[in-house]
Design a protein around this motif. Sequence first.
Motif, PDB file in Angstrom:
ATOM      1  N   LEU A  72       0.840  -1.206   0.000  1.00  0.00           N
ATOM      2  CA  LEU A  72       0.000   0.000   0.000  1.00  0.00           C
ATOM      3  C   LEU A  72       0.875   1.257   0.000  1.00  0.00           C
ATOM      4  N   LEU A  73       1.985   1.208   0.775  1.00  0.00           N
ATOM      5  CA  LEU A  73       2.885   2.359   0.832  1.00  0.00           C
ATOM      6  C   LEU A  73       3.542   2.636  -0.513  1.00  0.00           C
ATOM      7  N   VAL A  74       3.789   1.558  -1.280  1.00  0.00           N
ATOM      8  CA  VAL A  74       4.379   1.751  -2.610  1.00  0.00           C
ATOM      9  C   VAL A  74       3.342   2.304  -3.581  1.00  0.00           C
ATOM     10  N   LEU A 115       0.571   4.093  -2.823  1.00  0.00           N
ATOM     11  CA  LEU A 115      -0.028   5.373  -2.421  1.00  0.00           C
ATOM     12  C   LEU A 115       0.500   6.581  -3.210  1.00  0.00           C
ATOM     13  N   PRO A 116       1.838   6.720  -3.374  1.00  0.00           N
ATOM     14  CA  PRO A 116       2.310   7.888  -4.147  1.00  0.00           C
ATOM     15  C   PRO A 116       1.779   7.886  -5.569  1.00  0.00           C
ATOM     16  N   TRP A 174      -1.167   7.200  -6.531  1.00  0.00           N
ATOM     17  CA  TRP A 174      -2.495   7.819  -6.565  1.00  0.00           C
ATOM     18  C   TRP A 174      -2.447   9.320  -6.364  1.00  0.00           C
ATOM     19  N   THR A 175      -1.436   9.804  -5.621  1.00  0.00           N
ATOM     20  CA  THR A 175      -1.392  11.247  -5.434  1.00  0.00           C
ATOM     21  C   THR A 175      -0.945  11.881  -6.742  1.00  0.00           C
ATOM     22  N   SER A 176      -1.440  13.065  -6.975  1.00  0.00           N
ATOM     23  CA  SER A 176      -1.304  13.709  -8.272  1.00  0.00           C
ATOM     24  C   SER A 176       0.107  13.666  -8.833  1.00  0.00           C
ATOM     25  N   PHE A 177       0.164  13.230 -10.083  1.00  0.00           N
ATOM     26  CA  PHE A 177       1.383  13.183 -10.863  1.00  0.00           C
ATOM     27  C   PHE A 177       2.054  14.555 -10.916  1.00  0.00           C
ATOM     28  N   ARG A 180       3.677  15.515  -7.692  1.00  0.00           N
ATOM     29  CA  ARG A 180       4.922  14.809  -7.407  1.00  0.00           C
ATOM     30  C   ARG A 180       6.072  15.358  -8.243  1.00  0.00           C
ATOM     31  N   TYR A 192      11.139   8.445 -10.381  1.00  0.00           N
ATOM     32  CA  TYR A 192      10.324   8.683  -9.207  1.00  0.00           C
ATOM     33  C   TYR A 192       8.842   8.434  -9.506  1.00  0.00           C
ATOM     34  N   PRO A 249       6.454   2.847  -8.822  1.00  0.00           N
ATOM     35  CA  PRO A 249       5.436   1.868  -8.400  1.00  0.00           C
ATOM     36  C   PRO A 249       5.064   0.876  -9.507  1.00  0.00           C
TER      37      PRO A 249
END
Lengths: 296, 261
Positions: free
Chosen positions: A117-119, A121-122, A124-127, A130, A173, A177
């Motif tokens: 889930l930790l991998v 999660l980023p 899903w947060t806006s490209f 990031r 980066y 994922p």
Amino acid sequence: MRTDRRARIAALAPLLWLAAFFVLPFLMVLRMSLSDTAQAVPPYAPHWIGFGQIREFLAGLDVEAFRLLWEDSLYLNAFLTAIRIAGTATLIALLIGFPLAYAITRAPKSWQNLLVLLVILPFWTSFLIRVYAWIAILRPEGVLDRVLITIGLTSEPLRLLNTETAVLIGMVYSYLPFMVLPIYAVLEKMDRSLIEAAADLGAKPLTRFLTITIPLAKPGILAGCFLVFVPGIGEFVIPDLLGGSETLMIGRVLWTEFFSNRDWPLASAVAVSLLAFVILPMMLLRGFAGRKETAR
Amino acid sequence: MKGFRLIHSVALIAGLLFLYVPIGILILYSFNASRLVTVWGGFSTQWYASLLSNQALKDAALLSLGVAMASATIATVLGTLAALALERARPGRAKLLFGGLIAAPMVMPEVITGLSLLLLFVALNVERGAITVTLAHATLTLCFVTMIVQARLATLDRSLEEAAQDLGASPWRVTLTITLPLALPGIIAGWLLAFTLSLDDLVIASFATGPGATTLPMRIYSAVRLGVSPEINAISTLLIAGVAALVVTASLILKREKLIA
């Protein structure tokens, strides 16, 4: 038989939707790439009006946009740059992603879901956000410079922002994922007793890793590389925000041709060629998987 | 536990640090009192307050939320239908082709999807704005819903459907009262996924929209092009928090169901 008929009824709506909003639009790109550039708005002069004029249509096909694409070294270079950067990013993502995926499978079972889930999660947060986060880190006098100068590793700003290195960092980066998940999926299902058997027969850890783990993880590695490489080729946001003006990748060229130069036929020709570049590795992967099926 | 060595924990910690430190720095500096994004000037929430007075940003956020909700709903209906079809169809060429068509938008470069939809909208002479962006996002996210719902359908106990059928329920009734309720966690997770993807999209929205309809990512993008600013950090932090809450909710829904089953 009955289930098949119901499957067809259920398939109807999504099929029509994708025909109207995915297949048809792409055919229009194809047609646009074969049109003349004109100064009208929308800026193109179509060569084809109706079904009755197929002969005229074929006679009037205009490959000018494609010829320009081939003759102007800018476009070819942009394609090559995109392939080089996406390829390098894929390799680096593999070098970081494989150990990460491997380590997750070795973690205690109760942690594994949380780590996965930790991998994810980023992802899903806006490209966009990031990529933006890296601007503050990489820019002159940014976080990275300040940290490196404070610990004395360097005395001058690195000037990483607006370079190809920055684009590579952003890509690795953003797509990491995609590399970790497929590799984790195959490693997790791997039969551990094979490793134990090899160990009992006297194979050293490195030999076990190279002759058992890596070959068994191959489908996951291939899928991961594919998932990083393919979107990487057409990437627009990362080279635009992190790369300098000289880092011209093909997705960015398409954007510029369309929004700044308003050359729709040329932008469409870029799109058609870009799709060819995307489909090629996909068919190779398919061929590879197909051969394996038959070998079995 | 066996074989979990130092080298594994180093790989884990390094990998997770790489993924989270940039986001952490971004969030940290959204609470910075100084306007300089990289110089710490003390704790402050002033940038969140200044967001509230930014009308353009609020309009963009409302538009994005509306588009995300509408497009996620369309994508969920169509995507669930596609998943049902794929799950039920007999293996064969037609199923393979249909599956390929469903998955195609996932691998299509965004710039191409965006360009092709724009050409369609121009040819149809429709006014571009919130509605065209909604249609575009529904097309983009449909395949993701199908993927999730199909994975859920594959784990369902078929004997429940068969039992209902043996007891005389019509096929439609079986679908409505047995299959869909059982697939609901997948459908909800699919909707949430489609929602976040739509909320996040910059490239396709830029092509599909017209003057007057600027989505939140488009606003953020044009602000980012002008340079870093603590306001962008603040709005980013809010978005990250919102999306993280949604994802955790979705994974909890899926997990709870797994525990029951």
